[in-house]
Write a protein that holds these residues in place. Structure first.
Motif, PDB file in Angstrom:
ATOM      1  N   ASP A 191      -3.352  -3.238   2.009  1.00 51.49           N
ATOM      2  CA  ASP A 191      -4.411  -3.062   1.017  1.00 51.49           C
ATOM      3  C   ASP A 191      -4.794  -4.462   0.545  1.00 51.49           C
ATOM      4  OD1 ASP A 191      -6.073  -2.497  -1.087  1.00 51.49           O
ATOM      5  OD2 ASP A 191      -4.554  -1.565  -2.347  1.00 51.49           O
ATOM      6  N   MET A 240       0.791  -1.234   0.000  1.00 49.60           N
ATOM      7  CA  MET A 240       0.000   0.000   0.000  1.00 49.60           C
ATOM      8  C   MET A 240       0.837   1.305   0.000  1.00 49.60           C
ATOM      9  SD  MET A 240      -3.221   0.929   0.063  1.00 49.60           S
ATOM     10  CE  MET A 240      -4.082   2.469   0.217  1.00 49.60           C
ATOM     11  N   ASN A 252      -7.236  -5.191  -1.505  1.00 48.27           N
ATOM     12  CA  ASN A 252      -8.066  -5.061  -2.706  1.00 48.27           C
ATOM     13  C   ASN A 252      -7.840  -6.191  -3.714  1.00 48.27           C
ATOM     14  OD1 ASN A 252      -9.996  -3.647  -4.276  1.00 48.27           O
ATOM     15  ND2 ASN A 252      -8.366  -2.808  -5.530  1.00 48.27           N
TER      16      ASN A 252
END
Length: 248
Positions: free
Chosen positions: A86, A35, A88
């Motif tokens: 992160d 990130m 994602n």
């Protein structure tokens, strides 16, 4: 980044556990602590102004690595200040699978679920199989026939930026601290779960097209379709079983 530990619910714990497994499976290329580098290169929450200096990359890399995370019971603990995550690259696939589990628990046996481009199917629709079209940077937009399978695509041709005559990808290599330099434009993965497909499509972007296909050929129940550039021409490569899913 200031929080040292966080209590996880069952979903976060499952995502973090899978992130550690995928980190091992992909030789450290799939890394949820990337990130700070994503932000540094202007693909995160901060506005892009210019490319970071070597010094800034080196400094940011010092807080990137899953060795700076540990799990103790229900807690995710960071061992170093400045580490941030992160998820994602894996959480959307997980969410799709969880939605599928919910429908299964309600005895719903025919469905298609799509979330952020990650798709899972079960059974059939009235009149036949579920058909999903792959949006490709080539004119070849394949139609894929899916039954009890998941499909996800990762691409660098939509989220990229032209910098000094070169395209910069939003896929950041955690080992170099810089965007990956790859001929691959998009990777589509078919697997039994969206979770697996979602994690792998990101990793396969890092490999050469041939190595990506070799990696998949060693796995059961996983197929891949890759679009890449060679000598300024768009080319494609696919695993041996991918053809079985093309709707003709």
């Amino acid at each position: 980044p200031k929080t040292r530990k966080v209590k996880m619910d069952q979903h976060m714990k499952a995502v973090i556990d899978a992130s550690f497994k995928t980190y091992g499976l992909t030789d450290g290329y799939f890394d949820i602590t990337v990130m700070p580098l994503v932000n540094l290169w202007g693909f995160g929450t901060k506005e892009y102004i210019n490319n970071p200096t070597e010094e800034a990359i080196k400094k940011t890399k010092s807080v990137v690595g899953m060795k700076y995370l540990s799990v103790k019971k229900d807690y995710l603990i960071k061992k170093k200040k400045g580490v941030s995550i992160d998820v994602n690259g894996i959480a959307q696939g997980y969410t799709v699978d969880i939605l599928g589990d919910y429908l299964n628990s309600k005895d719903i046996n025919n469905y298609i679920i799509e979330l952020g481009g990650e798709i899972i199917t079960k059974g059939t629709k009235p009149g036949g199989d579920f058909i999903v079209e792959i949006q490709s940077p080539t004119a070849l937009n394949y139609k894929i026939k899916l039954k009890d399978k998941a499909i996800t695509t990762s691409g660098s041709y939509e989220k990229r930026r032209l910098v000094e005559g070169n395209y910069v990808s939003h896929h950041i290599d955690p080992k170099t601290g810089s965007p990956i330099e790859s001929s691959t434009l998009s990777v589509t993965v078919i697997a039994n779960s969206a979770f697996v497909a979602d994690a792998l499509d990101n990793y396969l972007m890092f490999l050469s097209p041939k190595k990506a296909v070799q990696f998949v050929e060693d796995k059961t129940d996983v197929e891949v379709y890759i679009v890449y550039v060679e000598n300024n021409k768009l080319k494609e490569l696919q695993s041996s079983g991918f053809n079985n899913y093309i709707y003709k």
